[in-house]
Design a protein around this motif. Structure first.
Motif, short mmCIF file in Angstrom:
data_model
loop_
_atom_site.label_atom_id
_atom_site.label_comp_id
_atom_site.label_asym_id
_atom_site.label_seq_id
_atom_site.Cartn_x
_atom_site.Cartn_y
_atom_site.Cartn_z
N MET A 65 0.92 -1.40 0.08
CA MET A 65 0.14 -0.03 -0.11
C MET A 65 0.91 1.05 -0.08
N ARG A 66 2.12 1.26 0.20
CA ARG A 66 3.08 2.07 0.15
C ARG A 66 2.76 2.96 1.41
N TYR A 67 2.31 2.31 2.55
CA TYR A 67 2.41 2.96 3.78
C TYR A 67 3.84 2.70 4.65
N LEU A 68 4.38 3.89 4.60
CA LEU A 68 5.66 3.74 5.22
C LEU A 68 5.78 4.47 6.76
N PRO A 69 6.14 4.20 7.63
CA PRO A 69 6.56 5.21 8.74
C PRO A 69 7.44 6.20 8.32
N ARG A 70 7.56 7.32 9.11
CA ARG A 70 8.52 8.46 8.87
C ARG A 70 9.87 7.75 8.55
N ASN A 71 10.39 6.79 9.38
CA ASN A 71 11.83 6.51 9.40
C ASN A 71 11.84 5.40 8.56
N GLY A 72 10.92 4.86 7.76
CA GLY A 72 10.86 3.84 7.10
C GLY A 72 11.33 4.00 5.72
N LYS A 73 12.03 3.05 4.90
CA LYS A 73 12.58 3.39 3.58
C LYS A 73 12.57 2.04 2.91
N ILE A 74 12.14 1.97 1.65
CA ILE A 74 12.47 0.89 0.88
C ILE A 74 13.61 0.96 0.18
N THR A 75 14.75 0.09 0.44
CA THR A 75 16.13 0.41 -0.03
C THR A 75 16.46 -0.70 -1.10
N GLY A 76 15.70 -1.45 -1.66
CA GLY A 76 15.87 -2.18 -2.79
C GLY A 76 14.62 -2.87 -3.16
N GLY A 77 14.78 -3.08 -4.57
CA GLY A 77 13.72 -3.67 -5.27
C GLY A 77 12.61 -2.91 -5.85
N SER A 78 11.47 -3.29 -6.28
CA SER A 78 10.24 -2.40 -6.55
C SER A 78 9.00 -3.03 -6.30
N ILE A 79 7.95 -2.20 -6.32
CA ILE A 79 6.58 -2.74 -5.97
C ILE A 79 5.75 -2.21 -7.28
N LEU A 80 5.31 -3.00 -8.02
CA LEU A 80 4.49 -2.67 -9.39
C LEU A 80 3.24 -2.68 -8.99
N PHE A 81 2.17 -1.91 -9.28
CA PHE A 81 0.75 -1.98 -9.19
C PHE A 81 0.36 -1.83 -10.57
N GLU A 82 -0.32 -2.88 -11.45
CA GLU A 82 -0.49 -2.74 -12.90
C GLU A 82 0.33 -2.12 -13.54
N VAL A 87 6.97 2.62 -5.98
CA VAL A 87 8.24 3.21 -4.99
C VAL A 87 8.37 4.64 -5.50
N THR A 88 8.34 4.98 -6.74
CA THR A 88 8.67 6.07 -7.58
C THR A 88 7.43 7.27 -7.82
N MET A 89 6.21 6.71 -7.38
CA MET A 89 5.06 7.49 -7.35
C MET A 89 5.15 8.58 -6.22
N SER A 90 4.46 9.77 -6.63
CA SER A 90 4.24 10.75 -5.82
C SER A 90 3.15 10.43 -4.64
N ASP A 91 3.20 11.06 -3.61
CA ASP A 91 2.19 10.83 -2.44
C ASP A 91 0.81 11.03 -2.98
N GLY A 92 0.61 12.07 -3.66
CA GLY A 92 -0.66 12.30 -4.53
C GLY A 92 -1.11 11.33 -5.34
N GLU A 93 -0.13 10.56 -6.09
CA GLU A 93 -0.82 9.39 -7.18
C GLU A 93 -0.92 8.30 -6.11
N VAL A 94 -0.21 8.14 -4.92
CA VAL A 94 -0.46 6.96 -4.29
C VAL A 94 -1.94 7.05 -3.64
N GLY A 95 -2.09 8.20 -3.04
CA GLY A 95 -3.28 8.72 -2.36
C GLY A 95 -4.46 8.52 -3.26
N GLU A 96 -4.43 8.92 -4.61
CA GLU A 96 -5.40 8.73 -5.48
C GLU A 96 -5.60 6.97 -5.79
N LEU A 97 -4.77 6.24 -5.82
CA LEU A 97 -5.01 4.87 -5.95
C LEU A 97 -5.79 4.31 -4.58
N ARG A 98 -5.34 4.74 -3.36
CA ARG A 98 -6.13 4.24 -2.25
C ARG A 98 -7.40 4.64 -2.31
#
Length: 684
Positions: A65-82, A87-98
């Protein structure tokens, strides 16, 4: 409808830093919560993620869901939705998906609901975000609650979260998640607070949504029976790493990793009972996140581990069609040695215990009337029960049947009606806690369903238990602390954690602390209100073994409330089945489960998914659960009864409420249909 990939993770790694802790003797470190996880989820399919608490299941879900704590970080790999990298989406784009195509059902429904907003407004908000008017959103919210089988949905719309039972709150959260017909639905322990019939109905809804819309479901659960019937594929996580993955049937029928084998062996299956069988457990505990492993992550707990396992990391190997496992000894895993622990010691305090003669607890004509929305509602109706020394009486029934209310009245937390009579060891019990003696309070204790809410977050584990010891045993501070350490060690809470606070413990450890506190005053009877519902199967097995040990050591009695019928069957001597505040069936555990059943019990038992994949005939309760404020005339089950039609007693069922009668020695039913007739119809 399965086809294109909806969610895909490649070599996903996620970490977050933790602060130093003097209490846990831990320096500042980077915690690798997910380590190289790869998975794929296609349209119209369901992927389950299983593993013990702390193994990274929920972290993986939050990453999806790309819910990350403030100190959380994805350090490798990728998450593809369709095909789009989240990982590279803006917060606004992720919010729209949710808001539109991705939904999540959270593990703790009460925490997921806003305590200051009425339930109806919260559900309606989902539709308002989708562009519906306020009036239309309100109507759709009501339909959403009806869809998940909530009784009196109009009244529930006007309530706040704290006014809902755990099961009802979970159904509200599920209704909100299903409202937008999402393309990806993430479910984190979605049926933890639900009884068997509602669980089955909710899972039917999810299957229907998946079939009609092609929704992909990421399903996180410790209920392997549900997973067997709900999911297409399973991934097994341990210490943040994926250790086995394959089709559900293959993983659960032919596990090839020692960890998966251990999880499956922990389950209390039909035929096992505390009097003759001890549950198998997995030795040790899951490692703390952030630990470095030179070899296999499971080596410290594995009975097959050798020097190679401890020094060399295994790679994923193919062990069957679409089945992979990360183990050097996968061929030996199905036949690895069993781990049956000996009886626990350390909690018994026999010098303080007096075992009564005759019934320990006796309640007659127990009733409770609440004022609700200006009406008087009888939620418990003339219940009479007894519990003997060293006996476990199981209470089962759908959410709202009165189980927890009965427990609270026995404990004095809720005042019973004046007609109610309760006695402990032949001595009358006051109806409220503040009128009971310290001895009576110590003799009756409770283990709550949610240890997070039951434990004081500001106190250390030792202080939480020692305060109860001081209050109930009269020990001084030092003596109480010593006894607290004994109690905690007896519940296998490591000494290094005795000065920790609840927030620093896993769910299983918190529940062990809660049980330790319940035994602070050497109780005669402990009310266990869903004590293992939120626990992993491995921790559940350990807790059940400990409860059985305590019972054998001290003749402690239990009133055991649970919706997990497998657990109830294993630990109970007798079982009472409740519906709308009435006892519908009462008898020996095996008699109640083997039948002939009361039609309501039959429906409950038939709703439990079998982990071996066998298909039992599902007996459905049609229609909504009636409101206690407006119960049906005659038998309260008659509008939903699966056996009334054609029974020949329909006229009685709809006009005369049946009495609770002994239909065979020690077996009681509240039903107009003769026992022999039930026996014949239920064998068809």
């Amino acid at each position: 409808m399965s086809g294109e990939v909806v969610l895909e993770a490649f070599d996903l790694k996620k970490h977050f830093p933790t602060g130093a802790s003097k209490l846990l003797q831990r320096p500042t470190q980077v915690v690798q919560a997910v380590d190289g996880v790869s998975l794929s989820l296609r349209r119209g399919t369901t992927l389950a993620i299983v593993g013990e608490s702390g193994c990274g299941k929920s972290t993986a879900a939050f990453a999806a869901m790309r819910y990350l704590p403030r100190n959380g970080k994805i350090t490798g790999g990728s998450i593809l939705f369709e095909g789009r990298d989240m990982v590279t989406m803006s917060d606004g784009e992720v919010g729209e998906l949710r808001n539109s195509v991705i939904s999540m059902v959270y593990q703790n429904p009460v925490s997921a609901l806003n305590p200051t907003i009425r339930v109806g407004d919260q559900v309606a908000e989902v539709f308002e975000l989708a562009g519906k008017s306020k009036a239309e959103a309100g109507m759709l919210a009501l339909q959403a609650l009806v869809r998940v089988k909530i009784a009196d949905p109009e009244k529930v719309m006007r309530r706040y979260a704290h006014q809902l039972s755990g099961g009802m709150a979970q159904r509200v959260v599920i209704a909100m998640a299903l409202a937008s017909n999402p393309r990806l639905l993430v479910m984190d322990e979605p049926t933890t607070g639900l009884d068997a019939t509602v669980e089955a109905e909710v899972l039917d809804l999810v299957r229907e949504l998946r079939r009609e819309t092609g929704t992909a479901v990421l399903f996180i659960s410790h209920n392997l029976g549900v997973i067997r019937h709900m999911c297409d594929r399973v991934g097994v996580l341990y210490a943040g790493a994926l250790v086995e993955q394959g089709t559900t049937a293959e993983i659960l029928s032919n596990p090839q990793h020692p960890y998966t084998v251990g999880l499956l062996r922990c389950i209390p299956r039909g035929g096992l009972h505390k009097n003759t069988d001890r549950l198998e457990t997995i030795p040790g505990s899951p490692p703390s996140l952030g630990l470095h492993f030179d070899g296999c992550v499971f080596a410290t707990r594995c009975t097959l581990a050798d020097d190679r396992c401890r020094t060399e990391k295994p790679e994923m190997v193919t062990v069957g069609p679409s089945h992979v496992a990360r183990c050097f000894h996968h061929d030996k895993a199905p036949s690895m040695p069993r781990n049956i622990e000996g009886a626990s010691q350390g909690l018994s305090n026999p010098s303080k215990r007096v075992v009564p003669e005759g019934d320990l607890l006796n309640i007659t004509h127990l009733s409770k009337i609440f004022a609700q929305d200006g009406n008087k509602v009888q939620v418990v109706n003339d219940v009479s029960l007894f519990v003997g020394p060293g006996e476990t009486l199981g209470l089962v029934g759908e959410s709202g049947s009165g189980k927890t209310t009965i427990a609270k009245m026995i404990l004095g937390l809720t005042s019973a009606e004046s007609t109610s009579v309760m006695s402990l060891s032949g001595k009358m019990l006051a109806r409220t806690l503040n009128k009971r003696s310290v001895a009576d309070v110590g003799a009756l204790q409770i283990v709550f369903q949610n240890p997070d809410q039951a434990l004081n977050r500001r106190h250390s584990v030792t202080r939480i238990v020692s305060r109860a010891v001081e209050r109930l045993s009269g020990f001084n501070r030092n003596e109480s602390n010593n006894r607290a350490h004994e109690l905690l060690s007896g519940m296998r809470v490591d000494a290094s954690l005795h000065n920790a606070r609840p927030a620093q413990l896993s769910g299983g450890l918190k529940q062990r602390v809660a049980i330790s506190r319940a035994f602070a005053g050497s109780p005669n009877l402990v009310v266990c209100d869903e004590p293992t519902s939120a626990l992993d199967v491995s921790v559940q097995a350990t807790i059940l073994n400990l409860l059985v040990d305590l019972q054998k050591q001290d003749d402690t009695s239990y009133l055991f409330i649970s919706h997990d019928l497998g657990v109830v069957r294993y630990i109970s001597d007798r079982i009472a089945v409740l519906y709308l505040g009435r006892v519908m069936e009462l008898g020996n555990a095996e008699t109640v489960f083997n039948g002939p059943h009361h039609p309501y019990t039959e429906a409950l038992v038939s709703s439990v998914p079998a982990i071996d994949g066998s298909q039992r005939v599902r007996i459905r309760l049609e229609g909504d659960v009636p409101s206690p404020a407006n119960p049906p005339t005659g038998c309260v089950l008659n509008p939903r009864c699966p056996r009334m039609a054609g029974s020949g007693v329909e006229g009685l069922c709809t006009t005369v409420e049946p009495e609770l009668k002994e239909v065979e020695p020690g077996h009681f039913m509240r039903c107009h249909i003769p026992l022999d007739q039930l026996r014949v119809t239920q064998q068809k």
